[in-house]
Design an enzyme around this catalytic site. Sequence first.
Site, PDB file in Angstrom:
ATOM      1  N   ASP A  51       0.826  -1.221   0.000  1.00 30.43           N
ATOM      2  CA  ASP A  51       0.000   0.000   0.000  1.00 30.43           C
ATOM      3  C   ASP A  51       0.859   1.269   0.000  1.00 30.43           C
ATOM      4  O   ASP A  51       0.702   2.157   0.849  1.00 30.43           O
ATOM      5  CB  ASP A  51      -0.932   0.013   1.211  1.00 30.43           C
ATOM      6  CG  ASP A  51      -1.705  -1.282   1.394  1.00 30.43           C
ATOM      7  OD1 ASP A  51      -1.990  -1.941   0.383  1.00 30.43           O
ATOM      8  OD2 ASP A  51      -2.004  -1.639   2.551  1.00 30.43           O
ATOM      9  N   GLU A 229     -11.158  -1.645  -3.889  1.00 34.37           N
ATOM     10  CA  GLU A 229     -10.497  -0.967  -2.774  1.00 34.37           C
ATOM     11  C   GLU A 229      -9.374  -0.070  -3.296  1.00 34.37           C
ATOM     12  O   GLU A 229      -9.143   0.032  -4.497  1.00 34.37           O
ATOM     13  CB  GLU A 229      -9.951  -1.989  -1.769  1.00 34.37           C
ATOM     14  CG  GLU A 229      -8.835  -2.873  -2.312  1.00 34.37           C
ATOM     15  CD  GLU A 229      -8.348  -3.894  -1.283  1.00 34.37           C
ATOM     16  OE1 GLU A 229      -9.046  -4.138  -0.290  1.00 34.37           O
ATOM     17  OE2 GLU A 229      -7.239  -4.442  -1.501  1.00 34.37           O
ATOM     18  N   HIS A 294      -3.025  -1.309  -5.457  1.00 36.33           N
ATOM     19  CA  HIS A 294      -2.991  -0.291  -4.396  1.00 36.33           C
ATOM     20  C   HIS A 294      -1.953   0.794  -4.722  1.00 36.33           C
ATOM     21  O   HIS A 294      -0.932   0.933  -4.069  1.00 36.33           O
ATOM     22  CB  HIS A 294      -2.717  -0.891  -3.026  1.00 36.33           C
ATOM     23  CG  HIS A 294      -3.304  -0.040  -1.947  1.00 36.33           C
ATOM     24  ND1 HIS A 294      -4.348  -0.455  -1.160  1.00 36.33           N
ATOM     25  CD2 HIS A 294      -3.016   1.224  -1.557  1.00 36.33           C
ATOM     26  CE1 HIS A 294      -4.681   0.513  -0.318  1.00 36.33           C
ATOM     27  NE2 HIS A 294      -3.883   1.548  -0.550  1.00 36.33           N
ATOM     28  N   ARG A 324       4.963  -8.087  -0.718  1.00 40.95           N
ATOM     29  CA  ARG A 324       4.545  -7.048  -1.668  1.00 40.95           C
ATOM     30  C   ARG A 324       5.548  -5.889  -1.617  1.00 40.95           C
ATOM     31  O   ARG A 324       5.749  -5.287  -0.562  1.00 40.95           O
ATOM     32  CB  ARG A 324       3.136  -6.560  -1.328  1.00 40.95           C
ATOM     33  CG  ARG A 324       2.048  -7.605  -1.546  1.00 40.95           C
ATOM     34  CD  ARG A 324       0.706  -7.146  -1.032  1.00 40.95           C
ATOM     35  NE  ARG A 324       0.699  -7.039   0.432  1.00 40.95           N
ATOM     36  CZ  ARG A 324      -0.310  -6.564   1.136  1.00 40.95           C
ATOM     37  NH1 ARG A 324      -1.400  -6.113   0.513  1.00 40.95           N
ATOM     38  NH2 ARG A 324      -0.240  -6.517   2.443  1.00 40.95           N
TER      39      ARG A 324
END
Length: 356
Positions: A51, A229, A294, A324
């Site tokens: 993120d 999202e 994201h 990630r």
Amino acid sequence: MKLQKMTGVLILVLLYAALNGARQVTPPVPPQGPKASEGIFTNPLLETGPDPWVVWWKGFYYYSNSSGTNLALRKTPDITDVRHAQNKAVWIPEPGHPWSNHLWAPELHRWGNMWYIYFAADAGDNASHRIYVVENDSDDPIEGTWTFKGKISDSSDKWAIDPTTFELRGQHYLVWSGWKGDNDGEQNLYIAHMSNPWSIDSPRTLISKPTYPWEVHGNLPGRHVSVNEGPEFISHGNKMFIAFSASGCWTDFYTLGVLEASIDADPLNAKNWTKVNQPFLSTDPNSPAFGPGHNGFFKSPDGQEDWIIYHANPAPGEGCKNSRSPRIQRFTWDELGRPHFGKPVPLNQPLTKPAQ
């Protein structure tokens, strides 16, 4: 006399050889130019950083990502060298509060002469996730004191994560991912008007729900969750866009989609938003980039180039874990005025740094 002449000649020969040899061993050093690698970088920026978010302010980039336990910022003039940036946990929640656990997707935003970090957190269980904000009056957000301002919610007060905010024609809006009711199963995108940096003064408006096949990959043991999202706002020309992540992050189908509207439209009117019927950035095993998503947007230091930052896994099946890694690449705009991200750039491929 002959001996003296021969001796003199021999001395001259030896002296010449010595001088010539010295020149060969220590030739003049040419002026040093810039190294070819100084304007080059490779992805990933860090080995872990889910993120990711970037904002530019007064000659520095400020970077953040989900840590789960605190809000941390990295400060650097060179976003491609964020691994050597100043790194500081600027706010740590006290235990025992509804906002003390699972801090996700922090975003740093400037509003007036203050800084705000918007984030999601819970009381220890996912169902209690809500949106919160902290405030700092320091001109440099990595300095000063961050003060907790509270929860941001519309009157429904439903599950909410991944907040982002944007300003349009002098008005401020919050966009987030949330549940329609009190149970998991589908994450939608909602928008509301903000009266100040920590308050919503309108009902939430549903602007996107998972409908296309590329949005509904989300099988879990004994259940299924379809996901929209990670919304992010960007405008270009006569259009505005909200990029978002679709399908579950626990799948390799996690991908970026895009909503678009006229820049003159009312963003609170759901009819003004149109979802493009194809994903914009998807898994590419050759990169390797699995589940890219994201994202955030930022400009090069000279303000002329558009760049995207996103996370992806380096191998299949790694899901929503710390593998990630944050990656960046420059993007362009197509003939329809939409962002063109292309494919995820391969890891360790030399890329030109953002223009100074």
